[in-house]
Write a protein that holds these residues in place. Structure first.
Motif, PDB file in Angstrom:
ATOM      1  N   ALA A   1       2.551   1.518   0.892  1.00 39.61           N
ATOM      2  CA  ALA A   1       3.298   2.591   1.565  1.00 39.61           C
ATOM      3  C   ALA A   1       4.774   2.570   1.201  1.00 39.61           C
ATOM      4  O   ALA A   1       5.420   3.619   1.145  1.00 39.61           O
ATOM      5  N   ALA A   2       5.316   1.374   0.952  1.00 36.29           N
ATOM      6  CA  ALA A   2       6.745   1.239   0.677  1.00 36.29           C
ATOM      7  C   ALA A   2       7.091   1.307  -0.806  1.00 36.29           C
ATOM      8  O   ALA A   2       8.280   1.331  -1.158  1.00 36.29           O
ATOM      9  N   HIS A   3       6.091   1.367  -1.676  1.00 31.25           N
ATOM     10  CA  HIS A   3       6.370   1.324  -3.110  1.00 31.25           C
ATOM     11  C   HIS A   3       7.153   2.570  -3.526  1.00 31.25           C
ATOM     12  O   HIS A   3       6.786   3.699  -3.186  1.00 31.25           O
TER      13      HIS A   3
ATOM     14  N   VAL B   1       5.175   5.452  -5.144  1.00 30.95           N
ATOM     15  CA  VAL B   1       4.288   6.114  -4.191  1.00 30.95           C
ATOM     16  C   VAL B   1       5.084   7.037  -3.283  1.00 30.95           C
ATOM     17  O   VAL B   1       4.700   8.189  -3.038  1.00 30.95           O
ATOM     18  N   ARG B   2       6.215   6.560  -2.800  1.00 37.14           N
ATOM     19  CA  ARG B   2       7.044   7.386  -1.907  1.00 37.14           C
ATOM     20  C   ARG B   2       7.597   8.615  -2.633  1.00 37.14           C
ATOM     21  O   ARG B   2       7.699   9.696  -2.050  1.00 37.14           O
TER      22      ARG B   2
ATOM     23  N   SER C   1       1.787   7.590   1.192  1.00 41.45           N
ATOM     24  CA  SER C   1       2.654   6.721   1.989  1.00 41.45           C
ATOM     25  C   SER C   1       2.573   7.076   3.468  1.00 41.45           C
ATOM     26  O   SER C   1       2.455   6.203   4.335  1.00 41.45           O
ATOM     27  N   GLN C   2       2.602   8.361   3.775  1.00 42.57           N
ATOM     28  CA  GLN C   2       2.541   8.809   5.166  1.00 42.57           C
ATOM     29  C   GLN C   2       1.197   8.452   5.810  1.00 42.57           C
ATOM     30  O   GLN C   2       1.138   8.048   6.978  1.00 42.57           O
TER      31      GLN C   2
END
Length: 331
Positions: free
Chosen positions: A79-81, A84-85, A92-93
């Motif tokens: 999620a924090a990558h 990906v964001r 991520s969401q």
């Protein structure tokens, strides 16, 4: 305490061989679902094949711009990558909408895809459940089924799939990479999970002993609008009553890319193919969005207690599409 064996392989090949050599084995990574089911007595593996330390914990950008996510990448790390964001915000969401921070720190990409339904009848050994014990019946059919499926269910099973991440992956056209004693293969996420039919005990199309080695996300550029929305009974740590993952690109007021998937409505992430077909090439307007969503949801078959899911999913999808669409240019 039920005794079980434990094996820690050093390679993917060793893992597949160990699984094949031990009937009744299960793969173990984060254990956030499997260990719970073992405590309940739903799962009683003869051997745990621990894959947690295999070299499958990397997020790698490939030459064509696609992204390979290793099977043991933790949900919180994915999620924090940054890639990906930037390129897949819907993913991520979705990950951040699932479980608690502590569980996201332990849960893995592969385990998330393989988690089993949270149907209370599946988890209760005193109740009949065709998913747990084939042929025993489905207690949910005449029981409490407010949280259950409105799409794709059968008289054998009406359970829903609990994953948030899988819904986003379906909208993104991701693929699941697998390895077994017969070699490697990959299949679309949309084909990975099964509808119950006559065999609800088979959650996925994974072959006996196969191991998820990763997930492949198709190339995407930063800035393509996408979002995940989830409705649940409480604001944190609750499974979806309904959710939606949307990828939407609009050029000159016309939809030229769309991915739409619902969660909490079926035995697997529900890819909204009818809605997508209606939207592709259409004007990006609220009436077009609403008509496409209605076209998809009119095929739902609600049960006695869960018809509320249809307007809930409708409103989530419509609001998300309207938010992602660019504002019209003043004349």
């Amino acid at each position: 305490m039920k005794a079980f064996g434990y094996v820690r392989p050093r390679t993917v090949e060793e893992a597949a061989e160990a699984y094949a050599a031990h009937p009744g084995a299960r793969y173990l990574a984060g254990g956030t679902n499997l260990v719970d089911l073992m405590k309940l007595g739903v799962e009683s593996p003869a051997v745990l094949v621990d894959i947690g330390r295999l070299p499958l914990d990397a997020v790698e950008e490939l030459p064509d711009g696609s992204l390979r996510v290793g099977a043991t990448v933790r949900n919180s790390d994915l999620a924090a990558h940054p890639l990906v964001r930037d390129r897949y915000p819907v993913l991520s969401q979705a990950l951040l909408a699932g479980a608690s921070g502590q569980l996201r720190n332990a849960a893995t990409t592969g385990g998330n895809l393989l988690q089993r339904t949270r149907c209370p009848y599946f988890q209760d050994l005193d109740k009949p459940c065709n998913k747990r014990t084939p042929g025993s019946g489905c207690a949910a059919l005449k029981g409490v089924h407010r949280d259950h499926a409105v799409f794709g269910h059968s008289d054998r099973c009406i359970a829903t799939h609990p994953s948030d991440m899988a819904v986003a992956l379906a909208a993104l056209d991701a693929r699941v990479e697998l390895y077994g004693t017969e070699g490697s293969r990959s299949i679309p996420v949309t084909d990975f999970h099964r509808l119950p039919g006559e065999h609800p005990e088979r959650d996925t199309e994974i072959r006996p002993g196969e191991l998820i080695t990763g997930v492949l996300l198709p190339a995407a550029r930063a800035g393509v609008p996408s979002a995940y929305r989830k409705a649940r009974d409480r604001a944190s740590y609750a499974f979806a009553l309904a959710s939606v993952a949307v990828v939407l690109r609009v050029t000159d007021g016309v939809v030229d890319q769309v991915g739409l998937a619902f969660g909490g409505l079926a035995h697997r992430p529900w890819r909204a193919h009818h809605a997508e077909t209606a939207l592709l090439g259409a004007a990006a307007t609220p009436p077009a969005f609403e008509g496409a969503i209605d076209l998809e949801l009119e095929r739902a078959e609600p049960l006695r207690d869960n018809a509320f899911k249809i307007p809930l999913a409708h409103n989530l999808a419509l609001d998300t599409l309207n938010r992602l669409a660019p504002a019209p240019t003043p004349a």
